[in-house]
Design an enzyme around this catalytic site. Structure first.
Site, PDB file in Angstrom:
ATOM      1  N   PRO A   1       0.835  -1.213   0.000  1.00 19.22           N
ATOM      2  CA  PRO A   1       0.000   0.000   0.000  1.00 19.22           C
ATOM      3  C   PRO A   1       0.869   1.263   0.000  1.00 19.22           C
ATOM      4  O   PRO A   1       1.708   1.441   0.868  1.00 19.22           O
ATOM      5  CB  PRO A   1      -0.792  -0.100   1.315  1.00 19.22           C
ATOM      6  CG  PRO A   1      -0.548  -1.469   1.848  1.00 19.22           C
ATOM      7  CD  PRO A   1       0.699  -1.991   1.225  1.00 19.22           C
ATOM      8  N   GLU A   2       0.678   2.094  -0.990  1.00 15.90           N
ATOM      9  CA  GLU A   2       1.389   3.374  -1.034  1.00 15.90           C
ATOM     10  C   GLU A   2       0.392   4.485  -0.731  1.00 15.90           C
ATOM     11  O   GLU A   2      -0.776   4.233  -0.434  1.00 15.90           O
ATOM     12  CB  GLU A   2       2.047   3.557  -2.404  1.00 15.90           C
ATOM     13  CG  GLU A   2       3.218   2.580  -2.603  1.00 15.90           C
ATOM     14  CD  GLU A   2       4.429   3.244  -3.256  1.00 15.90           C
ATOM     15  OE1 GLU A   2       4.616   4.469  -3.095  1.00 15.90           O
ATOM     16  OE2 GLU A   2       5.180   2.530  -3.935  1.00 15.90           O
TER      17      GLU A   2
END
Ligand code: ZN
Length: 271
Positions: free
Chosen positions: A2-3
């Site tokens: 997850p960015e």
């Protein structure tokens, strides 16, 4: 992994279900995350109201009355809002139960995520205190990058992935933005002129905004029992595409390790 866009999409997905609600309980099934879940939270949290759900870099911040819960999704974490009685699956490590019977549930197979606590504002927490400006807010610009680079000799990709320089830009968006801006990821950051840093700052903002826009279509998954974690298939130009043709000039994309991270770039378009 997850960015920032996934974290922002998560924030938008869960915020309407949490904001203004009282915490009924915290149910921890496995406290062994990247840092152990503080044991006192199970007694501290009940009865506190959630005032807002914010984000700083890749951290989610539940501002309570009083105190702040700081959440990180790590390598593989995801959050969903479910009926509190829903049977947990493997790797569902904790639930934050709300007064209305719903719960916020953390799923994290690799357990690099975190649930941390600050009695005061989250910005005082050691993990957040030294974060640079938010890439999508006014404090971030080409001027900021040029000034921060100064005479540093590190690779420009390492500069933009340094959270003290700009918050929350990870490998995917650093790689994509450097391609859009036509800058080689290994170029020494003191050897890049202001005009190119302006293009880079704009490219970082453009790629993040586009990804957040794509994520908007997945928001309902954050509150569905059958839903996948709610992340989205990104349309990426170079990240993960070494050996494939450059989408601009068809030259084969190269890759190299920069600051221990795999970096993909076009040897012709990026200088
Ligand atoms: Zn190219």
């Amino acid at each position: 992994v997850p960015e920032l866009p996934e974290v922002e999409t998560t924030r938008r997905g869960i915020a309407p279900h949490l904001t203004g609600r009282l915490v009924a309980a915290l149910r921890v099934r496995d406290p062994r995350l990247r840092w152990p879940v503080p044991p006192e939270l199970e007694t501290v949290l009940p009865g506190r109201r959630i005032l807002s759900v914010g984000r700083r870099g890749k951290y989610l911040i539940l501002e309570l009355d009083p105190g702040s819960l700081i959440l990180h999704l790590g390598m593989s974490g995801s959050l969903r809002v479910l009926p509190g009685a829903t049977a947990p699956r493997k790797h569902d490590h904790w639930d934050l139960l709300l007064e209305d019977g719903q719960c916020l549930r953390m799923h994290d197979p690799r357990r690099f995520g975190a649930l941390l606590w600050s009695e005061g504002p989250a910005s005082d927490h050691p993990l957040l205190r030294h974060l640079g400006p938010e890439p999508l807010e006014p404090g971030f610009s080409g001027e900021h990058l040029r000034l921060t680079a100064g005479r540093r000799r590190c690779a420009v990709k390492s500069l933009v992935m340094d959270g003290r320089v700009v918050a929350g830009v990870g490998n995917i968006y650093a790689s994509e933005a450097l391609f859009v801006a036509g800058i080689h990821p290994g170029r020494a950051c003191h050897r890049i002129a202001l005009a190119r840093y302006r293009r880079l700052a704009a490219a970082i903002q453009e790629t993040l905004r586009a990804a957040i826009g794509q994520g908007g279509t997945t928001l309902r998954d954050f509150v569905r029992e059958d839903g996948a974690p709610g992340y989205f298939a990104l349309s990426l130009k170079v990240y993960g595409k070494a050996g494939l043709p450059c989408p601009r000039c068809a030259t084969v994309l190269s890759h190299r390790l920069i600051g221990q991270r795999s970096s993909v770039f076009c040897p012709r378009c990026q200088r």
